[in-house]
Every structure is written in structure tokens, then in C-alpha cells.
Scaffold this motif. Structure first.
Motif, short mmCIF file in Angstrom:
data_model
loop_
_atom_site.label_atom_id
_atom_site.label_comp_id
_atom_site.label_asym_id
_atom_site.label_seq_id
_atom_site.Cartn_x
_atom_site.Cartn_y
_atom_site.Cartn_z
N ALA A 171 -64.89 28.23 10.06
CA ALA A 171 -64.47 26.93 10.59
C ALA A 171 -65.65 25.98 10.73
O ALA A 171 -65.54 24.78 10.43
N ALA A 187 -63.84 17.15 19.49
CA ALA A 187 -62.82 18.15 19.17
C ALA A 187 -61.73 18.14 20.24
O ALA A 187 -61.97 17.84 21.41
N LEU A 189 -58.70 20.77 21.60
CA LEU A 189 -58.05 22.07 21.60
C LEU A 189 -56.65 21.90 22.18
O LEU A 189 -56.49 21.46 23.32
N GLY A 196 -58.25 30.15 19.37
CA GLY A 196 -58.70 28.77 19.49
C GLY A 196 -60.02 28.68 20.23
O GLY A 196 -60.94 27.95 19.82
N VAL A 199 -62.85 29.84 17.92
CA VAL A 199 -63.27 28.80 16.97
C VAL A 199 -64.12 27.76 17.68
O VAL A 199 -65.16 27.32 17.16
N LEU A 200 -63.69 27.36 18.89
CA LEU A 200 -64.47 26.37 19.63
C LEU A 200 -65.84 26.91 20.01
O LEU A 200 -66.83 26.16 20.00
N VAL A 249 -58.01 21.85 16.99
CA VAL A 249 -57.75 23.29 16.93
C VAL A 249 -56.48 23.55 17.74
O VAL A 249 -56.42 23.22 18.92
N THR A 250 -55.47 24.11 17.08
CA THR A 250 -54.23 24.41 17.79
C THR A 250 -54.14 25.91 18.06
O THR A 250 -54.44 26.72 17.18
N VAL A 279 -57.51 23.06 12.49
CA VAL A 279 -57.50 24.52 12.43
C VAL A 279 -56.25 25.00 13.16
O VAL A 279 -56.13 24.82 14.39
N ASP A 280 -55.33 25.57 12.42
CA ASP A 280 -54.12 26.13 13.03
C ASP A 280 -54.40 27.59 13.35
O ASP A 280 -54.24 28.47 12.50
N ALA A 281 -54.84 27.83 14.58
CA ALA A 281 -55.24 29.19 14.98
C ALA A 281 -54.13 29.91 15.73
O ALA A 281 -54.39 30.91 16.39
#
Length: 438
Positions: A171, A187, A189, A196, A199-200, A249-250, A279-281
């Protein structure tokens, strides 16, 4: 207490919707009250674990089925559902199955993303909360410590964590390609799922400093914002937060699309078509597939990130299997240790009985020589077991014969009698002075 007294009951991403998990979820300030309610329900050893993926109670109880029902009622009350309606969305494990589940959670084998690193820290925090509330005991402590040991082995002996961290690194790579230095990015979230947050974490390590968090349940977003040192956006203000985000980011996983094409179209217009990396997490997906077809929206799901990270499925599955092997080894060792501990009272009682007979013999026959004293002691110790075996031998029905055979097998195993010759000496020689042998 035996391992059949271990209990786990809860709801996870595998069994229920994100809405139910959101209703059950507790922030740090609410946990003490939930623990007190468990105590009031008669559960004296329990951990209340609330994460993005799951809410579960890990407990020890003499009557696990009764305890499970009490906990299910408490959970149903929290989400405002009748207990039978919620029960279909809960999982219940007892005995060694519960211990194995606990190990799998600690080792991140039951997470949405296998190997994600957050769950172990969350479990330890929940453990500390239970200990502070006086809701831990020797049985629960033993299981938790064994789980931590298993998790350490999995982390050190398998590459299972590399898959999760490589997704976060992928990512970051895509974010750099699209926006350049993450330090210049903001960003958003959406939702508070563990992937998620992972990724963050990667983005923040790369320099991201502006983070906003929104979730369908505002109190969960506020708690996550405090934990992640970000800004909280009310769910009602999601459109505005979306327009200000370079990276979205979801991680809600509610089973419906949270980020729709209409919402993204409005956001892109407000951004004057500056691109957005999405980003579909979430599992299931949070992002409408139509978003990926829009100019300016670059949508990656976890499979896309995995391809970027060049993580092969075969390697991931091999690491997962190796981790499960460690879990099963740890479970066998745990079960063996508990069984050995359970035998200690019986051994202690036997030793006490032998010592009492020895002291009684010395009082009654203190002037005997060693040979006579030891022979007398052996006969005394064998007197009661011999009576029981003779009584079993006299019972000619199937039950009596089976009990006698089982008792004899146990004796041979306890004293390693296989292959030893039976003493055929005269009964008179084995008779204690002053006592009739029956």
C-alpha cells in the motif's frame, strides 16, 4: 479444574455482520463495567476481548454451558436483541476446543488477515484489564500464558507475519507511485478493522501525519482516533472527510457498500479531480466496484495488494500450516501439563496414606527388625487394594469383570508390573504379626 471447564463465546467476522460486532464492541472505558457484569453472572475467571474482528469472552467455569448462556444473554442485552436471535451469530467452544481457539486468536490464525500483528497486543491488554478487575485465576492464567508462548513460537519459527506486513508495504508503494511522498498526503480511515489499522501503520511509518477516522458508530471512531493519534470525523460528515483525503482506507466490513460511486463522484469534483488512492481492506468489501471504473479513483483490494507484494499463495499456505502445527503441539503440551497437575492431589493423598501407615506401624511394632517391619508395611499397604480386587473378582457379571480388568491394567501400568513373576510364597509368610489375612 479440568480442561472441560474452559469456555469461549463470542461473535467474529466469521459468524456475524459488522453491525452486530459494532453493537457488541466496547471501548477501554466500558470494559470494567462488562467485567463486573460477568462477575455478577457468576463467572469468576473471564477476559472480555473486544477488537475490530471480534468480541468474545474467554472464561473458566465449572458449568460452561450455564456460563455460556449467561454470557449470551449479557451480549444480547447489549445489542438489543432477544438471546435466541443473537445466539445464531455466536460461536461457543468448550474444553480443549476453547483452548485451541484461544491459541489461534493469539497466533493471529483466526484474524481476517492471517498474521496481522495487532491481535496479540489487544489480547494482552484485555488480560491486564481482567487481572485488574480480579477476574483471573490459575486455570485462565495457565491458558493465556500458553497462548502467548505459542504466539511467540509462531512469530519466530514461521514467516506468517510477513504476509500481513507486506500488504501494508505494498500500500505504501502504491501511495508513493500515485502521490509521491506520503508526508504530503492526508488519509481517511473508514471503519476500524484491524487490516485498515495495519495499512495505516505502514503509511505512518512512511511519513503520513494527517489522519482522520470515521466509523458507522461514532464512539468507535472516537476511540480509534485516540488510539491512533488521529482526528475524529462524525459519520454524518463522511462526505466532507472524503473530499479532503488523498488516501482512503476502508475497513468496516458491514456487508454493504459504504463508499459508493455517487459519493466518490462528489468527492472528486470537490477535489477538482485530484486522484484518490482507495484501499478496500474490508471483508466483505466496503467499496462499490463502480468506484474502480471512475477516472481519478484508484482502488486496490487486499488481493491487488498481495499481487503487488508478490506474495505467493503456496508460500502463505505453507506458513499457515506450519503455524497450525505449532498450535497443535502447544495444545498437546498444555493438555498434558493440566493432566499432570490434576493428578497431583491424588498422588499427594496416596503419599499421605502411606506415611500414616508407616507411622502407625512404628508405634505398634517399634521393636521389629528391618525385614519384618518392611514386610509388615507392604502387607498393610496392600490389604485394602487386595480386598477390593477380590470383591471385583467375586462379581461375575460383565460390569464386575470389566472393572476388575481395568483395575488390573491400571495397577500394572502404575507400578510397571509387566513381565514380573507373581510371588507364590506361602500366605503365612506374608501374614502380618497378629493379623489374620482375609
Amino acid at each position: 479444574m479440568t480442561t472441560t471447564s474452559y469456555l469461549v463465546i463470542g461473535a467474529s467476522h466469521r459468524t456475524c455482520s459488522g453491525a452486530i460486532r459494532d453493537g457488541l464492541a466496547t471501548d477501554e472505558a466500558e470494559v470494567p463495567a462488562m467485567l463486573e457484569r460477568l462477575r455478577a453472572a457468576g463467572v469468576s475467571q473471564a477476559v472480555w476481548l473486544s477488537t475490530c474482528d471480534r468480541v468474545e469472552v474467554q472464561a473458566v467455569h465449572e458449568r460452561p454451558n450455564e456460563a455460556a448462556l449467561a454470557i449470551a444473554e449479557l451480549m444480547a442485552e447489549r445489542v438489543g436483541l432477544p438471546t435466541p436471535d443473537l445466539a445464531d451469530q455466536l460461536y461457543t467452544r468448550t474444553g480443549l476446543d476453547a483452548v485451541r481457539h484461544l491459541f489461534s486468536v493469539a497466533c493471529s490464525l483466526d484474524s481476517q488477515i492471517i498474521g496481522e500483528p495487532h491481535i496479540l497486543g489487544q489480547l494482552k491488554a484485555a488480560h491486564r484489564g481482567a487481572a485488574s478487575a480480579g477476574l483471573t485465576g490459575p486455570e485462565l492464567e495457565a491458558a493465556l500464558q500458553a497462548a502467548y508462548t505459542a504466539a511467540k513460537r509462531v512469530r519466530s519459527e514461521t514467516p506468517i507475519a510477513e504476509g500481513a506486513t507486506s500488504l501494508a508495504a505494498a500500500a505504501v508503494q502504491v501511495a508513493r507511485d500515485l502521490h509521491g511522498d506520503p508526508k504530503r498526503c492526508s488519509a481517511l480511515l473508514i471503519g476500524v478493522g484491524d487490516m485498515g489499522a495495519l495499512v495505516l501503520d505502514g503509511l505512518r511509518e512512511a511519513g503520513l501525519s494527517r489522519l482522520t477516522i470515521a466509523a458507522p458508530v461514532d464512539r468507535r471512531a472516537e476511540a480509534a482516533a485516540r488510539r491512533l493519534d488521529g482526528h475524529f470525523a462524525p459519520w454524518a460528515d463522511l462526505d466532507s472527510a472524503l473530499a479532503g483525503a488523498d488516501i482512503v482506507v476502508t475497513a468496516a466490513g458491514l456487508g454493504r457498500y459504504i463508499l459508493t460511486a455517487g459519493m466518490m463522484e462528489v468527492a472528486l469534483k470537490r477535489r477538482r479531480r485530484r486522484p484518490v488512492f482507495v484501499v478496500d481492506a474490508a471483508i466483505p468489501s466496503d467499496v462499490d466496484p463502480a468506484v474502480a471504473r471512475m477516472d481519478g479513483a484508484f482502488v486496490y483490494d487486499l488481493a491487488d495488494l498481495e499481487r503487488v507484494a508478490l506474495q505467493g499463495r503456496v508460500g502463505r499456505e505453507a506458513a499457515t500450516q506450519a503455524a497450525w502445527t505449532i498450535v497443535d503441539e502447544a495444545l498437546a503440551a498444555f493438555a498434558r501439563d493440566r493432566a499432570e497437575r490434576a493428578a497431583v492431589p491424588a498422588v499427594a493423598a496416596l503419599r499421605t496414606h502411606f506415611e500414616a501407615e508407616r507411622r502407625r506401624l512404628l508405634v505398634e511394632h517399634g521393636d521389629l527388625d528391618a525385614a519384618s517391619a518392611t514386610r509388615l508395611l507392604v502387607n498393610r499397604l496392600l490389604h485394602r487394594p487386595s480386598e477390593v480386587l477380590r470383591a471385583l473378582a467375586a462379581e461375575q457379571d460383565g460390569v464386575g469383570l470389566a472393572e476388575r480388568a481395568a483395575a488390573e491394567r491400571l495397577l500394572f501400568r502404575l507400578f510397571r508390573l509387566d513381565g514380573m513373576a507373581v510371588d507364590e510364597r506361602d500366605e503365612d509368610e506374608r501374614r502380618e504379626p497378629g493379623r489374620e489375612v482375609r
